[in-house]
Design a protein around this motif. Sequence first.
Motif, PDB file in Angstrom:
ATOM      1  N   HIS A  80      -9.449  51.059  44.583  1.00  0.00           N
ATOM      2  CA  HIS A  80      -8.197  51.528  45.162  1.00  0.00           C
ATOM      3  C   HIS A  80      -7.074  51.347  44.145  1.00  0.00           C
ATOM      4  CE1 HIS A  80      -4.434  50.193  47.283  1.00  0.00           C
ATOM      5  NE2 HIS A  80      -4.550  51.430  47.718  1.00  0.00           N
ATOM      6  N   ASP A 110      -9.398  56.213  42.288  1.00  0.00           N
ATOM      7  CA  ASP A 110      -8.213  56.576  43.067  1.00  0.00           C
ATOM      8  C   ASP A 110      -7.067  56.743  42.068  1.00  0.00           C
ATOM      9  OD1 ASP A 110      -6.110  56.800  44.867  1.00  0.00           O
ATOM     10  OD2 ASP A 110      -6.136  54.678  45.426  1.00  0.00           O
ATOM     11  N   ARG A 112      -3.462  58.234  41.096  1.00  0.00           N
ATOM     12  CA  ARG A 112      -2.220  58.635  41.755  1.00  0.00           C
ATOM     13  C   ARG A 112      -1.233  59.135  40.702  1.00  0.00           C
ATOM     14  NH1 ARG A 112      -1.791  55.037  47.149  1.00  0.00           N
ATOM     15  NH2 ARG A 112      -4.040  54.800  47.447  1.00  0.00           N
ATOM     16  N   PHE A 155     -10.604  60.834  43.261  1.00  0.00           N
ATOM     17  CA  PHE A 155      -9.630  61.193  44.280  1.00  0.00           C
ATOM     18  C   PHE A 155      -8.271  61.314  43.605  1.00  0.00           C
ATOM     19  CE2 PHE A 155     -13.065  59.452  46.728  1.00  0.00           C
ATOM     20  CZ  PHE A 155     -13.055  60.189  47.910  1.00  0.00           C
ATOM     21  N   MET A 323     -14.070  51.210  48.923  1.00  0.00           N
ATOM     22  CA  MET A 323     -12.866  51.202  48.087  1.00  0.00           C
ATOM     23  C   MET A 323     -12.284  49.792  48.089  1.00  0.00           C
ATOM     24  SD  MET A 323     -12.671  54.238  46.883  1.00  0.00           S
ATOM     25  CE  MET A 323     -11.023  54.331  46.172  1.00  0.00           C
TER      26      MET A 323
END
Length: 341
Positions: A80, A110, A112, A155, A323
């Motif tokens: 995460h 993950d 971002r 992701f 995660m």
Amino acid sequence: MSDTTLPRRRTILRAFAMSPMLLLAPMNPAGATGSSSLGSSDFAAGSMGRGGLDTVSEPNWMRDLLDSANPTELSLVGTHDTMAYSATLIGATQDFDLATQLRAGVRVLDIRTRHYRDAFTIHHGIEYLNANYTDVVRTVSDFLRENPSETVLMFMQKAHTEVENTRSYEDTLNWYIHENPDTRDLLAEHLWTPPADYDGAIPDLGEIRGRFVIMRSFDATGVYGPNWRRYKDSQNDWILPSLTEMDTKWEKVRTHFERTAQGSNQTLFINGLNATSGEDLIAIASGVLPMTIAKGVPGIEGILARTEEYLRDTGTGRTGIVMADFPTAELVESVIARNFS
């Protein structure tokens, strides 16, 4: 970072600095309950114990899986806020960098991205993580070139605010894929491109070995990879107002593990071990942080230790995507083992 965010950041940092729990709690928590791979020497080493992820070497564990296996059928460890290993104590979610995570066996990321000045910077909330999307592409591509039996699910989502752009988020992604000289050749080689007749399904492993797959959670007119929301069944209760409510978070994690073991192989089960206090300054000041939730504090067992114990006790069965903040060596090895039991 805009000027308006600076006073709020100083307030949060001031609250953290005054936290009596984090300043006074012993780093070697002899009174903590339960057993964990985070031993006393780890706690003394800093970051409340680093969990030994850098001692694990599983760079090509997927080579023994059938090409017909689909990621929805597998047990995978994800991180995460993957890049938040260089963050402040408030924002940190990982102990080790991306290359170390991949080498240890992590296969779900993950990432971002903040759309800033027609480029993607990497953020955890308002905090810039001293990395850009180019850094991510290079690290993942280097890993896949050395380990062509593996695949990585990435992701991708938007982070923080979009400012000073002359084009859309999708246009910038296309620039990275087709035009940016630092990434276009790497992405041509290692980014999975959906076929013309793509139906949106998550591809089988044989189709994506040596490549990473964008698991899209942003709006786009083009097709970049599976819209993961179409297939997911997730537990993502990430707000914890107090460390005394750790049992509540763990019950949700445990229940989702059981749901995953009994669920359809066509469903992408995602179990979020992570949590934080959100923007609650009182909770932050009392020590409710990703680190303390994951690793625990004296007298309160963290989510990592509980998960390790659960995986030891249950032994077999699909975990889906796990995660984690600050994953440990034991966690990663236990999840990988589920694919072969």
